[in-house]
Scaffold this motif. Structure first.
Motif, PDB file in Angstrom:
ATOM      1  N   ALA A   1       3.997  31.901 -16.421  1.00  0.00           N
ATOM      2  CA  ALA A   1       4.297  32.912 -15.299  1.00  0.00           C
ATOM      3  C   ALA A   1       5.576  32.175 -14.525  1.00  0.00           C
ATOM      4  CB  ALA A   1       2.924  32.671 -14.126  1.00  0.00           C
ATOM      5  N   ALA A   2       5.931  32.850 -13.571  1.00  0.00           N
ATOM      6  CA  ALA A   2       6.902  32.519 -12.739  1.00  0.00           C
ATOM      7  C   ALA A   2       6.542  31.347 -11.901  1.00  0.00           C
ATOM      8  CB  ALA A   2       7.629  33.521 -11.908  1.00  0.00           C
ATOM      9  N   ASP A   3       7.521  30.469 -11.552  1.00  0.00           N
ATOM     10  CA  ASP A   3       7.110  29.449 -10.549  1.00  0.00           C
ATOM     11  C   ASP A   3       6.546  29.666  -9.158  1.00  0.00           C
ATOM     12  OD1 ASP A   3       7.818  26.382  -9.766  1.00  0.00           O
ATOM     13  OD2 ASP A   3       8.511  27.497  -8.052  1.00  0.00           O
ATOM     14  N   GLU A   4       5.472  29.105  -8.842  1.00  0.00           N
ATOM     15  CA  GLU A   4       4.551  29.427  -7.707  1.00  0.00           C
ATOM     16  C   GLU A   4       5.335  29.636  -6.415  1.00  0.00           C
ATOM     17  OE1 GLU A   4       0.746  27.685  -5.931  1.00  0.00           O
ATOM     18  OE2 GLU A   4       0.321  28.709  -7.783  1.00  0.00           O
ATOM     19  N   ASP A   5       6.232  28.600  -6.346  1.00  0.00           N
ATOM     20  CA  ASP A   5       6.784  28.188  -4.991  1.00  0.00           C
ATOM     21  C   ASP A   5       8.172  29.145  -5.071  1.00  0.00           C
ATOM     22  OD1 ASP A   5       5.127  26.226  -4.119  1.00  0.00           O
ATOM     23  OD2 ASP A   5       6.037  24.676  -5.195  1.00  0.00           O
ATOM     24  N   MET A   6       8.774  29.148  -5.943  1.00  0.00           N
ATOM     25  CA  MET A   6      10.249  29.907  -5.919  1.00  0.00           C
ATOM     26  C   MET A   6      10.138  31.288  -6.534  1.00  0.00           C
ATOM     27  SD  MET A   6      12.376  27.419  -4.783  1.00  0.00           S
ATOM     28  CE  MET A   6      14.014  28.336  -5.270  1.00  0.00           C
ATOM     29  N   GLY A   7       8.999  31.647  -7.406  1.00  0.00           N
ATOM     30  CA  GLY A   7       8.981  33.151  -7.608  1.00  0.00           C
ATOM     31  C   GLY A   7       9.922  33.551  -8.939  1.00  0.00           C
ATOM     32  N   MET A   8      10.522  32.497  -9.469  1.00  0.00           N
ATOM     33  CA  MET A   8      11.403  32.807 -10.545  1.00  0.00           C
ATOM     34  C   MET A   8      10.863  31.880 -11.868  1.00  0.00           C
ATOM     35  SD  MET A   8      15.218  32.475  -8.818  1.00  0.00           S
ATOM     36  CE  MET A   8      15.094  31.406  -7.413  1.00  0.00           C
ATOM     37  N   TRP A   9      11.041  32.357 -12.931  1.00  0.00           N
ATOM     38  CA  TRP A   9      10.752  31.788 -14.171  1.00  0.00           C
ATOM     39  C   TRP A   9      11.637  30.602 -14.247  1.00  0.00           C
ATOM     40  CZ3 TRP A   9       7.247  33.137 -17.723  1.00  0.00           C
ATOM     41  CH2 TRP A   9       6.567  34.364 -17.421  1.00  0.00           C
ATOM     42  N   VAL A  10      11.079  29.439 -14.916  1.00  0.00           N
ATOM     43  CA  VAL A  10      11.668  28.302 -15.064  1.00  0.00           C
ATOM     44  C   VAL A  10      11.993  28.114 -16.647  1.00  0.00           C
ATOM     45  CG1 VAL A  10      11.550  25.735 -14.928  1.00  0.00           C
ATOM     46  CG2 VAL A  10      10.687  27.053 -13.183  1.00  0.00           C
TER      47      VAL A  10
ATOM     48  N   ALA B   1      23.371  40.377 -19.105  1.00  0.00           N
ATOM     49  CA  ALA B   1      23.608  39.077 -18.626  1.00  0.00           C
ATOM     50  C   ALA B   1      22.517  38.535 -17.680  1.00  0.00           C
ATOM     51  CB  ALA B   1      24.822  39.174 -17.801  1.00  0.00           C
ATOM     52  N   ALA B   2      22.363  37.104 -17.880  1.00  0.00           N
ATOM     53  CA  ALA B   2      21.436  36.274 -17.191  1.00  0.00           C
ATOM     54  C   ALA B   2      22.128  35.329 -16.200  1.00  0.00           C
ATOM     55  CB  ALA B   2      20.507  35.702 -18.089  1.00  0.00           C
ATOM     56  N   HIS B   3      21.672  35.091 -15.158  1.00  0.00           N
ATOM     57  CA  HIS B   3      22.179  33.830 -14.265  1.00  0.00           C
ATOM     58  C   HIS B   3      21.098  32.659 -14.036  1.00  0.00           C
ATOM     59  CE1 HIS B   3      22.948  32.441 -10.093  1.00  0.00           C
ATOM     60  NE2 HIS B   3      24.270  32.048 -10.894  1.00  0.00           N
ATOM     61  N   LEU B   4      21.513  31.719 -14.387  1.00  0.00           N
ATOM     62  CA  LEU B   4      20.511  30.731 -14.294  1.00  0.00           C
ATOM     63  C   LEU B   4      21.037  29.547 -13.221  1.00  0.00           C
ATOM     64  CD1 LEU B   4      20.088  29.595 -18.013  1.00  0.00           C
ATOM     65  CD2 LEU B   4      18.716  31.122 -16.728  1.00  0.00           C
TER      66      LEU B   4
ATOM     67  N   MET C   1      15.565  31.031 -13.619  1.00  0.00           N
ATOM     68  CA  MET C   1      16.290  32.377 -14.051  1.00  0.00           C
ATOM     69  C   MET C   1      16.192  33.146 -12.745  1.00  0.00           C
ATOM     70  SD  MET C   1      14.979  34.517 -17.137  1.00  0.00           S
ATOM     71  CE  MET C   1      13.543  35.105 -16.468  1.00  0.00           C
ATOM     72  N   ASN C   2      17.364  33.333 -12.009  1.00  0.00           N
ATOM     73  CA  ASN C   2      17.798  34.064 -10.918  1.00  0.00           C
ATOM     74  C   ASN C   2      17.323  35.674 -10.986  1.00  0.00           C
ATOM     75  OD1 ASN C   2      18.801  34.814  -8.381  1.00  0.00           O
ATOM     76  ND2 ASN C   2      20.707  34.380  -8.562  1.00  0.00           N
ATOM     77  N   LYS C   3      16.231  35.981 -10.539  1.00  0.00           N
ATOM     78  CA  LYS C   3      15.917  37.335 -10.529  1.00  0.00           C
ATOM     79  C   LYS C   3      16.663  38.247  -9.459  1.00  0.00           C
ATOM     80  CE  LYS C   3      11.734  37.054  -7.451  1.00  0.00           C
ATOM     81  NZ  LYS C   3      10.660  37.236  -7.442  1.00  0.00           N
ATOM     82  N   TYR C   4      17.393  37.600  -8.665  1.00  0.00           N
ATOM     83  CA  TYR C   4      18.054  38.344  -7.691  1.00  0.00           C
ATOM     84  C   TYR C   4      19.667  38.507  -7.757  1.00  0.00           C
ATOM     85  CZ  TYR C   4      13.964  36.972  -4.966  1.00  0.00           C
ATOM     86  OH  TYR C   4      12.955  36.831  -4.579  1.00  0.00           O
TER      87      TYR C   4
END
Length: 132
Positions: free
Chosen positions: A56-65, A89-92, A119-122
């Motif tokens: 699951a996505a990181d609980e604090d950041m809300g983004m996948w690690v 494209a993906a942004h890390l 993994m920047n979802k924004y």
């Protein structure tokens, strides 16, 4: 968005290398990021794989690690895939930690200098829709 340019070249403008990060669709029957994993090999593009950390996505950041994928003997995992499997494209974003970064660290060292990334979802609405 009509066109997206994804780049990979050893010397960008007579300087350092320029390598974009991308999502690869390997199983369209799975929802979102679950279908964006390594799978069959297609000739065309050399890919350095990143593995998801956790289910699951990181609980604090809300983004996948993610972290760079490693195969046998802790050697970086590379594959050649067909260009048609590149999804977008993906942004890390590096997980920086608590120490100061050395002043000689340049942006083009990012994929080599860090061990984990968010993994920047924004980055854009496409990423937000497919990965989360």
């Amino acid at each position: 968005m009509c066109t997206e340019h994804i780049r990979s070249c050893p010397s960008w403008r007579s300087g350092h290398s320029h390598n974009d990060c991308v999502f690869v669709s390997t199983d369209s029957s799975l929802p979102g990021i679950q279908g964006l994993e390594w799978g069959e090999v297609y000739p065309c593009v050399v890919v350095h794989w990143f593995d998801k950390i956790g289910n699951a996505a990181d609980e604090d950041m809300g983004m996948w690690v993610v972290c760079p994928g490693e195969g046998a003997n802790n050697i970086a995992e590379y594959t050649i895939i067909h260009i048609d499997t590149v999804y977008c494209a993906a942004h890390l974003i590096p997980v920086y930690g608590t120490e100061f970064l050395p002043p000689e660290l340049k942006f083009y060292h990012s994929y080599d200098a860090f061990h984990t990334y968010y993994m920047n979802k924004y980055a854009d609405h496409h990423v937000f829709e497919i990965a989360f």
